[in-house]
Design a protein around this motif. Sequence first.
Motif, PDB file in Angstrom:
ATOM      1  N   PHE A 202       0.880  -1.173   0.000  1.00 24.42           N
ATOM      2  CA  PHE A 202       0.000   0.000   0.000  1.00 24.42           C
ATOM      3  C   PHE A 202       0.915   1.219   0.000  1.00 24.42           C
ATOM      4  CE2 PHE A 202      -3.960   1.869   2.374  1.00 24.42           C
ATOM      5  CZ  PHE A 202      -4.115   2.785   1.344  1.00 24.42           C
ATOM      6  N   ASN A 205      -2.238   6.929  -0.378  1.00 22.33           N
ATOM      7  CA  ASN A 205      -3.697   7.027  -0.448  1.00 22.33           C
ATOM      8  C   ASN A 205      -4.065   8.423  -0.926  1.00 22.33           C
ATOM      9  OD1 ASN A 205      -6.313   5.759   0.105  1.00 22.33           O
ATOM     10  ND2 ASN A 205      -6.562   7.391   1.601  1.00 22.33           N
ATOM     11  N   ASP A 214     -12.129   8.087  -2.699  1.00 22.94           N
ATOM     12  CA  ASP A 214     -10.758   7.802  -2.246  1.00 22.94           C
ATOM     13  C   ASP A 214     -10.101   6.709  -3.088  1.00 22.94           C
ATOM     14  OD1 ASP A 214     -11.342   9.603  -0.308  1.00 22.94           O
ATOM     15  OD2 ASP A 214     -10.690   8.368   1.371  1.00 22.94           O
ATOM     16  N   GLU A 215      -8.803   6.872  -3.338  1.00 25.71           N
ATOM     17  CA  GLU A 215      -8.046   5.906  -4.141  1.00 25.71           C
ATOM     18  C   GLU A 215      -6.877   5.341  -3.345  1.00 25.71           C
ATOM     19  OE1 GLU A 215      -8.614   7.907  -8.587  1.00 25.71           O
ATOM     20  OE2 GLU A 215      -6.720   8.103  -7.509  1.00 25.71           O
ATOM     21  N   GLN A 216      -6.808   4.037  -3.262  1.00 27.21           N
ATOM     22  CA  GLN A 216      -5.634   3.391  -2.685  1.00 27.21           C
ATOM     23  C   GLN A 216      -4.626   3.135  -3.812  1.00 27.21           C
ATOM     24  OE1 GLN A 216      -6.521  -0.157  -0.495  1.00 27.21           O
ATOM     25  NE2 GLN A 216      -7.627   0.922   1.118  1.00 27.21           N
ATOM     26  N   GLU A 217      -3.390   3.548  -3.591  1.00 33.09           N
ATOM     27  CA  GLU A 217      -2.340   3.355  -4.586  1.00 33.09           C
ATOM     28  C   GLU A 217      -1.366   2.288  -4.082  1.00 33.09           C
ATOM     29  OE1 GLU A 217      -0.570   7.118  -5.421  1.00 33.09           O
ATOM     30  OE2 GLU A 217      -2.484   8.088  -5.905  1.00 33.09           O
ATOM     31  N   TRP A 218      -1.238   1.212  -4.839  1.00 37.29           N
ATOM     32  CA  TRP A 218      -0.378   0.093  -4.476  1.00 37.29           C
ATOM     33  C   TRP A 218       0.754  -0.049  -5.482  1.00 37.29           C
ATOM     34  CZ3 TRP A 218      -1.389  -3.716  -0.519  1.00 37.29           C
ATOM     35  CH2 TRP A 218      -2.535  -3.424   0.250  1.00 37.29           C
ATOM     36  N   PRO A 293      -0.689   5.735   3.818  1.00 31.77           N
ATOM     37  CA  PRO A 293      -1.760   4.763   4.073  1.00 31.77           C
ATOM     38  C   PRO A 293      -2.272   4.858   5.516  1.00 31.77           C
ATOM     39  CG  PRO A 293       0.030   3.732   2.867  1.00 31.77           C
ATOM     40  CD  PRO A 293       0.517   5.099   3.262  1.00 31.77           C
ATOM     41  N   HIS A 294      -3.592   4.721   5.674  1.00 34.84           N
ATOM     42  CA  HIS A 294      -4.223   4.712   7.004  1.00 34.84           C
ATOM     43  C   HIS A 294      -3.939   6.008   7.772  1.00 34.84           C
ATOM     44  CE1 HIS A 294      -4.659   0.518   5.955  1.00 34.84           C
ATOM     45  NE2 HIS A 294      -3.359   0.349   5.981  1.00 34.84           N
TER      46      HIS A 294
END
Length: 330
Positions: A202, A205, A214-218, A293-294
């Motif tokens: 992760f 974000n 919201d978009e999580q970028e991995w 993240p988080h």
Amino acid sequence: MNPIKIKKALSIALLLFSASASAQTVGVKDVHDIVQKLTDQLVEVYPFPEISAKYQQAILRNEKAGRYVGLSEDSLAKKLTEDLRTVHKDVHLRVMKNEETYKRLSAPSGRRSDDSTELKRMKTQNYGFKSVQIDGAKSTAYIDIPGPFWGTQESFEMASAAMNMAAHSKYVILDIRHNPGGTGHMGRFIASYFYSPGNEKFYLNGFYKNRKMDEQEWTYSYVPGRRNPDAKVYILVGPGTASASEGLAYAMQKLGRATIVGDTTAGAGIAGSFVPLKRNLIAFVPVKMVVAPHSDEGWEGTGVIPDVFSGDEDALEIARKLIEKDRKDQ
């Protein structure tokens, strides 16, 4: 020369000068249209509504006070940018004059052509990658990436070539001290080479005004060529490191995957895109706050804080010293 002819020549010159000055000055109606579109766009998409409301109030108040009357296109762009940053210093948010980009953005989507100036710039700057130096004796790779991070196929091919050249080095130095940013996809692409397949991370974000988007970028599960998951990574940064290149340094630091060396970065942490206004003016409007993240915290306004400050010393030399120390400790 005949005095009457001289008088006529002077009159013509004055008329031409007056017409030229008038053409360069943005009229009251155009100013209003520019201000209206700019403030409407900020209220619609800026990720922090309380700040966008202040932007709108300040710009409309200044327009009413006549602060934008009689200005050239360049002067109006500069003044609007100054007034916005007086309210809140978002270094991404700015207004500028760019005739070619304005025409391209204003054209119907089906008729938009490639920006020839930008294409020439990409080629001249080798798609953001300047050089790769391999020191086989010390198993060290140095990759100079002055950027920006473009998102074209050629740019990713160049990145892949650079990362594959460094794939057998125990130590990898990424130099982004003069990289102004670009697409965040490139940072994730580079970071992915330092993780094994199946060990995706992760990365960052992104959140918008509408938090449902919201978009999580991995990191990517696939990158071309050979990865280097065991390399010790050093990322060189400074005030010239901005936006998406800051994202690479910030994410790798938070993931504990790289040592950041240099000076505090620019602090541009809200991603966005260009919007055409009027009279060849365009605005870069931030739309997505990028954070760890988080978390709701990123590098916006603060910059990425290095693990090792360089001060008056060259960051590259410091990184080399750190590598030499690590080699001796083996």
